[in-house]
Scaffold this motif. Sequence first.
Motif: not given
Length: 220
Positions: A20-22, A89-91, A200-203, A210-211
């Motif tokens: 999920i962090f790709r 923290i995120i989402s 909720h999946i903006m990561i 976000l970076s």
Amino acid sequence: MSEGKTHIYFVPGMAAGAEIFRNICLPEDQFVIHIIEWLLPEKNESIKGYAKRMAAIITEPNSVLVGVSFGGVVVQEMSAYLELKKLIIISSVKTKHELPRRMRFARKTFFYKIIPTSLVLSAEDLTKFAIGPRTEKRLKIYQEYLHVRDKGYLDWAIKNMVCWKRNTALPNVFHLHGNKDVVFPLKYISNCEVIEGGTHIMILNKGRELSDKIIEIVQK
């Protein structure tokens, strides 16, 4: 060489893996990225005990710790055992008071105890529980990132998300939250930096923004 660089540790959302962090991209000359995979909980383990075991994975001093969704809850508990440079923290939520009404209802009625997690092991069904039924169509992409399908873990994670007891927000937590998050609706959230259009999946789909926000927070 990692000398002089900031070590940043990421904890994914419930049942999710490192993938999920790709889309998170941080300058390699400034940061060293570590992904903490979910441990399987011990029998009747408290969230504090679990967080202590997770915190032991972090070996670099003065690190940055980032958690997504349920991972955001866990990193806040982990911070009690660490000296961090920044906590992000995120989402996620900062206290039990930021949980949506349906989760508070599940806590009061013990509804979470009857969720058939032994049957919630397909990617499609797991998505419904980890992300929320109302967002299933938009969030099918998330299914490929859900890897932890151990019944003991799912029972434990759902219980500790719904029954989290934190009353007061930590003073040192930075919170990034999407204004279109339907799992943790923004109307229940306070003291956060709002990401416009963030779900909720903006990561996954707002990795660049976000970076940049993470870099900005670290440099404050």
